[in-house]
Design a protein around this motif. Structure first.
Motif, short mmCIF file in Angstrom:
data_model
loop_
_atom_site.label_atom_id
_atom_site.label_comp_id
_atom_site.label_asym_id
_atom_site.label_seq_id
_atom_site.Cartn_x
_atom_site.Cartn_y
_atom_site.Cartn_z
N TRP A 144 0.84 -1.21 0.00
CA TRP A 144 0.00 0.00 0.00
C TRP A 144 0.88 1.26 0.00
N GLY A 145 1.90 1.25 0.82
CA GLY A 145 2.79 2.42 0.88
C GLY A 145 3.54 2.64 -0.42
N SER A 146 4.00 1.56 -1.05
CA SER A 146 4.73 1.71 -2.31
C SER A 146 3.82 2.25 -3.41
N LEU A 147 2.58 1.80 -3.43
CA LEU A 147 1.64 2.31 -4.44
C LEU A 147 1.24 3.75 -4.15
N SER A 148 1.17 4.12 -2.89
CA SER A 148 0.76 5.49 -2.52
C SER A 148 1.80 6.52 -2.95
N ILE A 149 3.09 6.16 -2.91
CA ILE A 149 4.13 7.11 -3.30
C ILE A 149 4.53 6.96 -4.76
N GLY A 150 3.83 6.07 -5.49
CA GLY A 150 4.04 5.98 -6.93
C GLY A 150 5.19 5.11 -7.38
N ILE A 151 5.57 4.10 -6.60
CA ILE A 151 6.62 3.17 -7.02
C ILE A 151 6.03 1.78 -7.14
N GLY A 152 6.72 0.92 -7.87
CA GLY A 152 6.28 -0.45 -8.05
C GLY A 152 7.23 -1.43 -7.40
N PHE A 153 7.18 -2.67 -7.85
CA PHE A 153 7.98 -3.72 -7.22
C PHE A 153 9.47 -3.49 -7.43
N SER A 154 9.88 -3.08 -8.63
CA SER A 154 11.31 -2.90 -8.90
C SER A 154 11.91 -1.80 -8.03
N GLN A 155 11.20 -0.68 -7.91
CA GLN A 155 11.70 0.41 -7.07
C GLN A 155 11.72 0.01 -5.59
N LEU A 156 10.70 -0.74 -5.16
CA LEU A 156 10.68 -1.20 -3.78
C LEU A 156 11.83 -2.16 -3.51
N GLN A 157 12.12 -3.02 -4.46
CA GLN A 157 13.23 -3.96 -4.32
C GLN A 157 14.57 -3.22 -4.23
N GLU A 158 14.74 -2.18 -5.04
CA GLU A 158 15.97 -1.40 -4.99
C GLU A 158 16.11 -0.67 -3.65
N LEU A 159 15.00 -0.13 -3.15
CA LEU A 159 15.03 0.59 -1.88
C LEU A 159 15.44 -0.34 -0.74
N LEU A 160 14.82 -1.52 -0.67
CA LEU A 160 15.12 -2.45 0.41
C LEU A 160 16.51 -3.07 0.25
N SER A 161 17.00 -3.18 -0.98
CA SER A 161 18.34 -3.72 -1.17
C SER A 161 19.41 -2.78 -0.62
#
Length: 235
Positions: A144-161
Protein backbone atom coordinates in the motif's frame (compact mmCIF):
# COMPACT_ATOMS: atom_id res chain seq x y z
CA UNK A 1 69.15 -78.31 -42.93
CA UNK A 2 65.58 -77.45 -41.86
CA UNK A 3 65.02 -74.09 -40.18
CA UNK A 4 63.23 -73.82 -36.82
CA UNK A 5 60.82 -71.09 -35.74
CA UNK A 6 59.89 -69.98 -32.24
CA UNK A 7 56.24 -69.12 -31.79
CA UNK A 8 54.88 -67.55 -28.59
CA UNK A 9 51.54 -69.08 -27.75
CA UNK A 10 49.09 -66.66 -26.13
CA UNK A 11 47.48 -67.69 -22.93
CA UNK A 12 43.79 -68.41 -23.04
CA UNK A 13 41.26 -66.75 -20.75
CA UNK A 14 40.98 -69.86 -18.60
CA UNK A 15 44.74 -69.89 -18.09
CA UNK A 16 44.76 -66.19 -17.16
CA UNK A 17 41.94 -66.67 -14.65
CA UNK A 18 43.73 -69.64 -13.12
CA UNK A 19 46.90 -67.59 -12.73
CA UNK A 20 44.99 -64.72 -11.16
CA UNK A 21 43.25 -67.12 -8.80
CA UNK A 22 46.61 -68.48 -7.73
CA UNK A 23 47.98 -64.97 -7.07
CA UNK A 24 44.86 -64.09 -5.12
CA UNK A 25 45.29 -67.13 -2.91
CA UNK A 26 48.94 -66.20 -2.32
CA UNK A 27 47.94 -62.65 -1.31
CA UNK A 28 45.29 -63.99 1.09
CA UNK A 29 47.75 -66.43 2.63
CA UNK A 30 50.25 -63.63 3.18
CA UNK A 31 47.62 -61.46 4.86
CA UNK A 32 46.42 -64.30 7.13
CA UNK A 33 49.92 -65.42 8.19
CA UNK A 34 51.93 -63.95 11.03
CA UNK A 35 54.85 -63.21 8.76
CA UNK A 36 55.76 -59.70 7.69
CA UNK A 37 53.57 -58.51 4.82
CA UNK A 38 54.93 -55.72 2.58
CA UNK A 39 52.69 -52.66 2.49
CA UNK A 40 52.61 -52.71 -1.33
CA UNK A 41 51.61 -56.36 -1.66
CA UNK A 42 48.10 -55.42 -2.77
CA UNK A 43 49.57 -53.02 -5.34
CA UNK A 44 51.61 -55.82 -6.91
CA UNK A 45 48.53 -58.00 -7.07
CA UNK A 46 46.38 -55.40 -8.83
CA UNK A 47 49.20 -54.39 -11.18
CA UNK A 48 49.48 -57.96 -12.39
CA UNK A 49 45.80 -58.10 -13.38
CA UNK A 50 44.78 -57.35 -16.97
CA UNK A 51 43.16 -53.96 -17.47
CA UNK A 52 39.79 -55.41 -18.47
CA UNK A 53 39.61 -57.45 -15.24
CA UNK A 54 40.37 -54.58 -12.85
CA UNK A 55 37.46 -53.67 -10.56
CA UNK A 56 35.83 -50.26 -10.81
CA UNK A 57 37.24 -47.59 -8.57
CA UNK A 58 35.03 -46.50 -5.70
CA UNK A 59 35.49 -42.98 -4.41
CA UNK A 60 34.21 -41.94 -1.02
CA UNK A 61 33.67 -38.26 -0.49
CA UNK A 62 32.91 -36.66 2.83
CA UNK A 63 31.05 -33.42 2.37
CA UNK A 64 30.75 -30.91 5.17
CA UNK A 65 27.77 -28.67 4.51
CA UNK A 66 28.19 -25.04 5.39
CA UNK A 67 25.91 -24.04 8.27
CA UNK A 68 23.20 -21.51 7.40
CA UNK A 69 23.98 -17.94 8.35
CA UNK A 70 21.57 -15.08 8.96
CA UNK A 71 22.53 -11.99 7.00
CA UNK A 72 21.10 -8.53 6.50
CA UNK A 73 18.34 -6.62 8.27
CA UNK A 74 14.72 -7.49 8.97
CA UNK A 75 11.51 -5.57 9.63
CA UNK A 76 10.50 -6.57 13.16
CA UNK A 77 8.00 -5.72 15.82
CA UNK A 78 10.65 -4.92 18.40
CA UNK A 79 8.64 -5.56 21.58
CA UNK A 80 7.23 -8.83 20.25
CA UNK A 81 10.63 -9.97 18.94
CA UNK A 82 12.26 -9.44 22.35
CA UNK A 83 9.63 -11.66 23.96
CA UNK A 84 10.26 -14.30 21.29
CA UNK A 85 14.02 -14.29 21.89
CA UNK A 86 13.38 -15.02 25.57
CA UNK A 87 12.36 -18.54 24.52
CA UNK A 88 16.01 -19.33 23.84
CA UNK A 89 17.05 -18.07 27.28
CA UNK A 90 14.36 -20.17 28.98
CA UNK A 91 15.54 -23.28 27.13
CA UNK A 92 19.18 -22.63 28.05
CA UNK A 93 18.23 -22.48 31.73
CA UNK A 94 16.55 -25.91 31.60
CA UNK A 95 18.81 -27.74 29.11
CA UNK A 96 22.20 -26.74 30.49
CA UNK A 97 24.21 -29.23 28.39
CA UNK A 98 22.58 -28.25 25.09
CA UNK A 99 23.66 -25.71 22.54
CA UNK A 100 21.17 -23.78 20.42
CA UNK A 101 22.02 -23.64 16.71
CA UNK A 102 20.29 -21.75 13.92
CA UNK A 103 18.65 -24.11 11.39
CA UNK A 104 16.89 -22.03 8.76
CA UNK A 105 14.72 -18.99 8.07
CA UNK A 106 11.22 -19.18 6.65
CA UNK A 107 10.18 -15.87 5.11
CA UNK A 108 6.62 -14.79 4.36
CA UNK A 109 6.91 -11.49 2.57
CA UNK A 110 8.82 -9.13 4.84
CA UNK A 111 8.15 -11.21 7.95
CA UNK A 112 10.33 -14.12 9.03
CA UNK A 113 10.13 -17.21 11.21
CA UNK A 114 13.52 -18.32 12.53
CA UNK A 115 14.06 -21.98 13.44
CA UNK A 116 16.58 -22.95 16.12
CA UNK A 117 17.45 -26.46 17.27
CA UNK A 118 19.09 -27.90 20.39
CA UNK A 119 21.87 -30.41 19.69
CA UNK A 120 21.17 -32.30 22.94
CA UNK A 121 17.43 -32.57 23.47
CA UNK A 122 16.62 -32.12 19.74
CA UNK A 123 13.98 -29.51 20.57
CA UNK A 124 13.05 -26.97 17.88
CA UNK A 125 12.31 -23.36 18.79
CA UNK A 126 10.40 -20.95 16.55
CA UNK A 127 11.18 -17.24 16.80
CA UNK A 128 9.02 -14.87 14.73
CA UNK A 129 9.83 -11.28 13.85
CA UNK A 130 6.17 -10.24 14.02
CA UNK A 131 2.97 -11.66 15.55
CA UNK A 132 1.17 -14.26 13.50
CA UNK A 133 -1.99 -12.16 13.20
CA UNK A 134 -0.10 -9.18 11.72
CA UNK A 135 1.78 -11.00 8.94
CA UNK A 136 -0.79 -10.16 6.28
CA UNK A 137 -1.18 -6.60 7.60
CA UNK A 138 2.56 -5.87 7.41
CA UNK A 139 2.92 -7.15 3.84
CA UNK A 140 -0.23 -5.32 2.80
CA UNK A 141 0.98 -2.08 4.38
CA UNK A 142 4.29 -2.29 2.50
CA UNK A 143 2.54 -2.71 -0.85
CA UNK A 144 0.00 0.00 0.00
CA UNK A 145 2.79 2.42 0.88
CA UNK A 146 4.73 1.71 -2.31
CA UNK A 147 1.64 2.31 -4.44
CA UNK A 148 0.76 5.49 -2.52
CA UNK A 149 4.13 7.11 -3.30
CA UNK A 150 4.04 5.98 -6.93
CA UNK A 151 6.62 3.17 -7.02
CA UNK A 152 6.28 -0.45 -8.05
CA UNK A 153 7.98 -3.72 -7.22
CA UNK A 154 11.31 -2.90 -8.90
CA UNK A 155 11.70 0.41 -7.07
CA UNK A 156 10.68 -1.20 -3.78
CA UNK A 157 13.23 -3.96 -4.32
CA UNK A 158 15.97 -1.40 -4.99
CA UNK A 159 15.03 0.59 -1.88
CA UNK A 160 15.12 -2.45 0.41
CA UNK A 161 18.34 -3.72 -1.17
CA UNK A 162 20.08 -0.50 -0.10
CA UNK A 163 18.87 -1.25 3.45
CA UNK A 164 20.14 -4.84 3.05
CA UNK A 165 16.63 -6.11 3.74
CA UNK A 166 15.10 -8.98 1.75
CA UNK A 167 11.80 -8.17 0.07
CA UNK A 168 8.85 -10.30 -0.95
CA UNK A 169 8.70 -12.23 -4.19
CA UNK A 170 7.20 -10.67 -7.31
CA UNK A 171 4.30 -13.14 -7.25
CA UNK A 172 3.39 -12.23 -3.66
CA UNK A 173 3.67 -8.51 -4.42
CA UNK A 174 1.28 -8.87 -7.37
CA UNK A 175 -1.22 -10.71 -5.19
CA UNK A 176 -1.25 -7.93 -2.59
CA UNK A 177 -1.36 -5.30 -5.34
CA UNK A 178 -4.51 -6.86 -6.83
CA UNK A 179 -6.12 -7.04 -3.37
CA UNK A 180 -5.30 -3.39 -2.75
CA UNK A 181 -6.76 -2.40 -6.12
CA UNK A 182 -10.02 -4.18 -5.27
CA UNK A 183 -10.19 -2.47 -1.88
CA UNK A 184 -9.50 0.95 -3.40
CA UNK A 185 -12.11 0.36 -6.10
CA UNK A 186 -14.78 -0.62 -3.57
CA UNK A 187 -13.94 2.34 -1.36
CA UNK A 188 -14.00 4.70 -4.35
CA UNK A 189 -17.43 3.46 -5.43
CA UNK A 190 -18.78 3.91 -1.92
CA UNK A 191 -17.37 7.45 -1.65
CA UNK A 192 -18.79 8.35 -5.08
CA UNK A 193 -22.23 7.11 -4.07
CA UNK A 194 -22.00 9.00 -0.79
CA UNK A 195 -20.97 12.21 -2.56
CA UNK A 196 -23.75 11.81 -5.16
CA UNK A 197 -26.33 11.39 -2.43
CA UNK A 198 -25.06 14.54 -0.69
CA UNK A 199 -25.20 16.53 -3.95
CA UNK A 200 -28.75 15.26 -4.55
CA UNK A 201 -29.86 16.54 -1.16
CA UNK A 202 -28.24 19.94 -1.81
CA UNK A 203 -29.85 20.16 -5.26
CA UNK A 204 -33.30 19.41 -3.83
CA UNK A 205 -32.75 21.96 -1.05
CA UNK A 206 -31.86 24.66 -3.63
CA UNK A 207 -34.72 23.70 -5.93
CA UNK A 208 -32.54 22.54 -8.79
CA UNK A 209 -35.00 19.99 -10.17
CA UNK A 210 -35.81 19.38 -13.81
CA UNK A 211 -38.55 16.95 -14.81
CA UNK A 212 -38.45 15.54 -11.29
CA UNK A 213 -34.69 14.88 -11.45
CA UNK A 214 -32.31 16.89 -9.20
CA UNK A 215 -29.34 18.31 -11.10
CA UNK A 216 -26.07 20.07 -10.30
CA UNK A 217 -23.72 22.28 -12.30
CA UNK A 218 -20.31 20.90 -13.24
CA UNK A 219 -17.50 23.19 -14.38
CA UNK A 220 -14.34 21.94 -16.11
CA UNK A 221 -11.41 23.88 -17.51
CA UNK A 222 -10.46 21.49 -20.32
CA UNK A 223 -6.87 21.12 -19.15
CA UNK A 224 -4.79 17.99 -19.01
CA UNK A 225 -1.58 16.86 -17.36
CA UNK A 226 1.56 16.90 -19.51
CA UNK A 227 3.70 13.79 -19.31
CA UNK A 228 7.07 13.18 -20.90
CA UNK A 229 9.92 10.70 -20.69
CA UNK A 230 12.44 13.50 -21.22
CA UNK A 231 13.10 16.75 -19.36
CA UNK A 232 9.81 18.40 -20.32
CA UNK A 233 7.82 16.87 -17.47
CA UNK A 234 5.22 19.03 -15.81
CA UNK A 235 1.96 18.23 -14.10
Amino acid sequence: MPRTYRVVKKRGRASILQKLRHKREQALNMCSSDEYVPEDSHVQYYNSMPEEDLPDLELERETCGTPPVLDGNRIVDISYFIEEVKKIGIHDSTCTMGKIKFIKEHRRGVTSKLLFGCDTCCKTLHVQTQPENTVETSNEALVWGSLSIGIGFSQLQELLSVLNTPTMAKKIYNRYEINEWKKWKNELCQQMKKAAEEERKLAIAEGNIENGVPYISVVVDGGWAKRSYGHGYSS
